[in-house]
Design a protein around this motif. Structure first.
Motif, short mmCIF file in Angstrom:
data_model
loop_
_atom_site.label_atom_id
_atom_site.label_comp_id
_atom_site.label_asym_id
_atom_site.label_seq_id
_atom_site.Cartn_x
_atom_site.Cartn_y
_atom_site.Cartn_z
N THR A 88 42.23 24.29 35.47
CA THR A 88 41.95 25.66 35.79
C THR A 88 42.86 26.64 35.18
OG1 THR A 88 41.50 24.88 38.11
CG2 THR A 88 41.98 27.31 37.96
N ILE A 89 42.27 27.63 34.71
CA ILE A 89 43.16 28.92 34.25
C ILE A 89 43.79 29.48 35.50
CG2 ILE A 89 43.01 31.06 32.87
CD1 ILE A 89 40.81 29.52 31.05
N ILE A 90 44.99 29.76 35.63
CA ILE A 90 45.78 30.26 36.44
C ILE A 90 46.53 31.61 35.78
CG2 ILE A 90 47.45 30.20 38.36
CD1 ILE A 90 46.52 27.54 38.74
N ASP A 91 46.45 32.83 36.19
CA ASP A 91 47.01 34.00 35.74
C ASP A 91 47.63 34.76 36.86
OD1 ASP A 91 47.76 35.71 33.89
OD2 ASP A 91 46.20 37.06 34.20
N HIS A 92 48.97 35.02 36.79
CA HIS A 92 49.58 35.82 37.84
C HIS A 92 49.89 37.24 37.34
CE1 HIS A 92 51.85 32.07 40.13
NE2 HIS A 92 50.27 32.11 40.30
#
Length: 608
Positions: A319-323
């Protein structure tokens, strides 16, 4: 001590107006009538009652209403009889040894009695008694007269009583009349952000007191909208804008009062044939005035985000996770995040999308024209420092760099949020911190072999610089069955190889094998790249049957191909023809290019 209580009914207090008179000084005595009496002051009053306060014959007495009062008549006997109730009088009539006292003199006397008369301190009580004689004594009036009585009747406490008297005399000189000044107040409202500020107060005269009534704000510490203030006050305030309103007014309306002069009056208590007693009325005539101040505060603010991808590489099935962390733009009109009246920050809705990123597309001002989003999401925040998270499944249709872009669309905001936002916003395209990579791996498999020849596969890595040091490579071969690209346990021909350490190499060759006829028509290769030799995290996996990932098995000339019905002579003739055309051996090196649906790169290589 026991108290001597004088009995009588009290009287109601009447208000009086204030006279503007000059101040007292220690060097100038109160004006007195000419003393024509040859009689010496008597020794009355007698020694103080046991419950009164003072020293010697300078004492106070307890009146029927419980207050303290002081002798007026120097030559009269002390009030041992039945004392009547208090009467508010506008003058003190003369008797033997006692002057007429009225007008400005009575106002001054009222000031001293009102401020200091109700004391339980012996020195102060004696000083007040001497202060009264300074006004009422016919023989020894004024400042010097008071000092005379202290020296004669303070029972040896001259020094401390004189010090107390001097303090009283000075205070009355400064305060008996209305305070001098312009009767004006300045209330300056300063806002440090859209809802936080303070009010500074300056008032003339400094003795004036007032109340500020706040509109559109309240006192921060108490929540009050009505606040008592004086000269030099600073009131911390918090604005109260209505929800959904960008600009609002704050008002501070002041109601002030300057202390007026003391009224020319006193309470009188009479005991027939004996000393009269007096106490102050405490009545003053305040001078009212008003002030006003207002300001308009803006709550318009510009939120932005600072975002960062949470992984360098996106593994298979990952999963691509961006904060993104919410903040305020340096160009924001307000330096604070707007809050609603319930105390919560206004909620801002954000869009985030991920895109494929091509070489050279670093920190572009906007998304390249026509670039389709690979995934979209929304998130919300309601204050500076809030961290939002957006997640996307790894796209299957592309590999290489993937970048995220956050944006704020005014039309997607809640009804109470849109009016207070400064404008739309989006971050740059292709920011390094906003880019992650789906590993790009291509292969250079031997395209075809004959029995007894060596064959194998080589993996080519575009993003090896981002790999962990522990990354490993494996290779597995699957028989080609009925021409179909099936790579599973039913078609497995060569099991997955032992892990091979990538070790920073762009090209990682796999093990080699000798071709045998049991290969059938050939094999499909699958290369797999793992984060380490535990093979728990799969970084990349080839596509079964994709061009460049096959090795075909060919019969030698003269060998009958069981699958076709052509004999060896026919195949040899074809091969000879090919030899004549090419001018070389009948074996051709094939140019193979593995093609992925990648927007970032194409890799090709020669396979032997």
């Amino acid at each position: 001590m026991s108290r001597r209580i004088l009995t009588a009914a009290g009287a109601s207090i009447l208000l009086a107006t204030t006279l503007s008179l000059p101040a007292l000084s220690a060097s100038a005595s109160v004006p007195a009538a000419e003393d024509t009496s040859a009689a010496a002051d008597s020794t009355a009053p007698s020694p103080r009652a046991t419950t009164a306060y003072g020293w010697g014959q300078l004492v106070n007495y307890v009146t029927p209403d419980g207050s303290f009062a002081y002798c007026i008549d120097v030559q009269a006997d002390w009030p041992s009889g039945a004392t009547g109730g208090g009467t508010l009088v506008g003058g003190i009539g003369a008797t033997a040894g006692t002057r007429d006292v009225g007008g400005t003199e009575l106002a001054m006397l009222n000031a001293g009695l009102s401020q200091f008369g109700q004391t339980t301190d012996n020195d102060t009580a004696a000083a007040v008694a001497a202060f009264v004689y300074a006004f009422t004594s016919q023989n020894h009036p004024g400042y010097d007269g008071a000092i005379h009585y202290i020296s004669q009747k303070a029972d040896g406490h001259d020094a401390t009583v004189t010090a107390a008297f001097n303090s009283i005399w000075a205070w009355v000189g400064e305060n008996w009349a209305a305070a001098a000044g312009s009767n004006t107040a300045t209330t300056a409202i300063t806002m440090t952000d859209s809802t936080t500020g303070y009010i500074d107060v300056t008032v003339d005269p400094a003795a004036a007191a007032g109340t500020l009534t706040l509109t559109g704000a309240h006192q921060t510490s108490t929540g009050a909208t009505s606040v008592a203030v004086g000269n030099g006050s600073r009131i911390d305030i918090t604005g109260d804008p209505a929800d959904g309103i960008a600009d609002y007014d704050i008002r501070a309306d002041g109601s002030w009062s300057t202390p007026g002069g003391y009224a020319s009056e006193a309470w009188m208590y009479e005991t027939p044939g004996q000393q009269r007693l007096a106490r102050g009325s405490e009545n003053r005539s305040p001078i009212p005035f008003t002030s006003e101040a207002s300001t308009t505060a803006s709550t318009v603010f510009q939120p932005i985000v600072t975002s960062e991808m949470q992984q360098t590489l996106v593994p298979v099935g990952g999963t691509i996770i961006d904060h993104a962390t919410c903040d305020l733009s340096p160009d924001s009109t307000s330096t604070a995040w707007r809050r609603n009246q319930d105390g919560d920050g206004v909620e801002v809705t954000w869009d985030v999308a991920i895109y494929a990123k091509l070489p050279g597309e670093d920190s572009l001002p906007k998304v390249p024209e026509g670039r389709a989003a690979l995934g979209t999401a929304t998130a919300t925040c309601d204050g500076v420092g809030d961290v939002m998270e957006a997640s996307f499944p790894r796209p299957e249709e592309v590999d290489g760099p993937i970048t995220a872009v956050w944006s704020l669309d005014l039309e997607k905001q809640p009804a109470t949020t849109k009016p207070v936002l400064q404008g739309p916003w989006h971050d740059a395209f292709g920011l390094p911190d906003e880019t992650t990579v789906i590993p790009r791996v291509t292969t250079k498999a031997v395209p075809s072999v004959m029995e007894g020849e060596q064959y194998g596969d080589t993996a080519h890595h575009e993003d090896v610089a981002l790999y962990p040091d522990t990354a490993v490579q494996t290779f597995t071969a699957y028989r080609i069955t009925d021409g179909q690209p099936v790579c599973d346990a039913t078609t497995e021909y060569l099991p997955e190889s032992a892990p091979i350490l990538v070790n920073g190499r762009t090209d990682v060759p796999g093990p080699t094998f000798t071709a045998t006829r049991d290969m059938g028509t050939g094999v499909n290769w699958l290369e797999r790249t793992y984060a380490d030799d535990t093979k728990q995290v799969l970084l990349s996996e080839g596509v079964c049957g994709q061009e460049g990932e096959q090795t075909l098995f060919l019969d030698r000339p003269g060998q009958k191909l069981a699958s076709t019905g052509y004999d060896g002579a026919t195949l040899a003739a074809g091969a000879a023809a090919a030899t004549m055309l090419l001018g070389a051996s009948p074996f051709v090196v094939r140019r193979v290019m593995r093609r992925r649906a990648s927007l970032t790169d194409s890799s090709e290589g020669l396979a032997g």
